[in-house]
Scaffold this active site. Structure first.
Site, PDB file in Angstrom:
ATOM      1  N   ARG A  28      -4.964  19.582  11.190  1.00 21.18           N
ATOM      2  CA  ARG A  28      -5.748  19.543  11.876  1.00 21.18           C
ATOM      3  C   ARG A  28      -5.312  18.981  13.666  1.00 21.18           C
ATOM      4  NH1 ARG A  28     -11.132  16.444  11.797  1.00 21.18           N
ATOM      5  NH2 ARG A  28     -10.196  15.182  10.731  1.00 21.18           N
ATOM      6  N   ARG A  37       6.162  -6.604 -21.491  1.00 18.96           N
ATOM      7  CA  ARG A  37       6.595  -6.508 -20.499  1.00 18.96           C
ATOM      8  C   ARG A  37       8.269  -5.042 -20.694  1.00 18.96           C
ATOM      9  NH1 ARG A  37       3.791  -7.307 -15.934  1.00 18.96           N
ATOM     10  NH2 ARG A  37       5.713  -7.188 -14.234  1.00 18.96           N
TER      11      ARG A  37
END
Length: 429
Positions: A39, A188
């Site tokens: 566009r 972690r």
């Protein structure tokens, strides 16, 4: 293939899947179309889809990959803007002029794709390619499409593996503590111990016509195609254009022609090596200005074994005295051509036993268009007219007489270096 990895995940097989399987098993040829939505009313960067990225209009990168993949029966650009239409056609695409109803800020990609499907009843499978993914290569499209044509999936979309730890968002002023979404903070994982997560990278979406008519791009028996991170450049995310350019120069797709075989550079004098002005002294002597950066670029090419010939046409002739001085200054032969530039360039190539793919051409106006289109590599200065820019494979950031020849020389040598490295990698593997 080492450059990409594929994994699949199936949805629930329904009537659509069985229908697709019947078509596949029967050997019926399906029309497969590539569709790029572009566009004109980009809010972030005006006309972003045709803004130059590493010398190529942004949309040109994905169009080149789609056309060169040779996987599509048709390649389309859907746009509402005249300038985008011109660029799309120059890069080998057909154009779907979208209606005002699907050109609004509120219009979705699916709205436009559905309109395209309604207007093109012959299309059976659509590959929606995002113009903002300039590191797309033909092999990505080929391998993903085979998942539909050979494995029977009804939708395939591209993803990239990310190793990002995500946390729940807390609105400003909120009293609720944030929570981890995909990790245990007390344990972690190291990056090498975690496979990460698959995220859509927006590069492409293959879908069957039936899915789109039902209002979805992903559904039925679906699968993902995993692309490596280096190919997952998204201009909507990489706002810093120069950073994106460096990624594209390293990982982008530059076409079927191999840059390592360039043996001859033809460069127009007026409007490329010079800025097009001819100064005339009181005594009637003609003078031009030549930038030392450009002469250095020529010598760089010569050191790499590339012959450089400066050319002028009948429309912008160079006097013999001026030609001799240019030849002495640059170490190049200067040739005067007639108005039929292409024919004389072809005769020159025949004398040297060269093909177009072995020729790089730098021009600056309409008479150069044929040679710009045919040459393996071609370029124009920044201030060239649109007709020449659309024909060239590279558009310089520099203007004529101000470093454009040096820039194109560096571009050629970078591509040659990249191609040599890739050949070494291929041999090693």
């Amino acid at each position: 293939m080492a450059a990409a990895k594929k994994r699949t995940r199936s949805g629930i097989e329904d009537v659509r899947d069985r229908k697709a399987k019947v078509i596949k098993d029967s050997g019926e040829k399906r029309h497969i179309a590539a569709l790029i939505l572009a566009r004109g009313g980009s809010k972030g960067i005006p006309l972003k889809n045709i803004k130059m990225l590493a010398g190529v209009p942004l949309i040109g990168w994905v169009l080149r990959a789609a056309v060169d993949s040779k996987q599509f029966d048709s390649v389309w650009v859907s746009t509402d803007h005249d300038d985008i239409e011109k660029v799309a056609k120059a890069w080998g695409a057909q154009v779907h002029r979208r209606s005002p109803e699907v050109s609004k800020d509120s219009s979705s990609s699916l709205d436009t794709i559905q309109e395209f499907v309604r207007l093109n009843p012959e299309v059976d499978v659509i590959c929606h390619i995002q113009a903002t993914s300039p590191c797309l290569h033909p092999f990505h499209l080929k391998e993903a499409l085979e998942m539909i044509t050979k494995q029977g999936f009804t939708s395939v979309f591209s993803v990239v593996r990310r190793h990002h730890f995500r946390w729940q968002e807390v609105k400003k002023g909120g009293r609720v503590a944030t929570q981890p979404l995909n990790l245990d903070p007390s344990n972690r994982p190291r990056r090498q111990d975690w496979d990460g997560e698959l995220c859509e990278n927006g590069s492409f979406y293959f879908s069957t016509r039936a899915l789109i008519e039902e209002g979805v791009l992903q559904g039925g028996k679906w699968a993902y195609y995993e692309m490596l991170p280096e190919y997952s450049v998204d201009i909507d995310v990489d706002i810093d254009w120069p950073v994106a350019e460096q990624r594209v120069l390293r990982f982008g797709y530059f076409g079927l022609d191999k840059p390592e075989v360039v043996r001859l550079l033809l460069c127009k004098v007026s409007g490329c090596l010079t800025d097009g002005r001819v100064l005339i002294s009181v005594s009637g002597e003609e003078m031009v200005s030549v930038n030392t950066r450009d002469t250095m670029g020529i010598r760089m090419m010569q050191r790499e074994g590339v012959e450089v010939i400066l050319i002028s046409s009948g429309e912008d002739p160079v006097t013999k005295a001026l030609a001799d001085k240019l030849s002495q200054r640059t170490g190049c032969e200067v040739r005067q051509l007639s108005k039929d530039i292409q024919s004389e360039v072809k005769a020159m190539m025949d004398d040297k036993d060269l093909d177009w793919k072995e020729v790089a051409y730098m021009g600056n106006d309409a008479p150069d268009v044929d040679c710009l289109n045919l040459a393996g590599l071609s370029a124009v200065p920044r201030d060239a007219p649109v007709v020449a820019i659309n024909a060239a494979k590279y558009s310089c950031h520099s203007a004529a007489g101000l470093g454009a020849v040096r820039e194109f020389s560096e571009h050629i040598l970078l591509l040659k270096k990249k191609a040599k490295f890739q050949m070494e990698q291929d041999h090693a593997s």
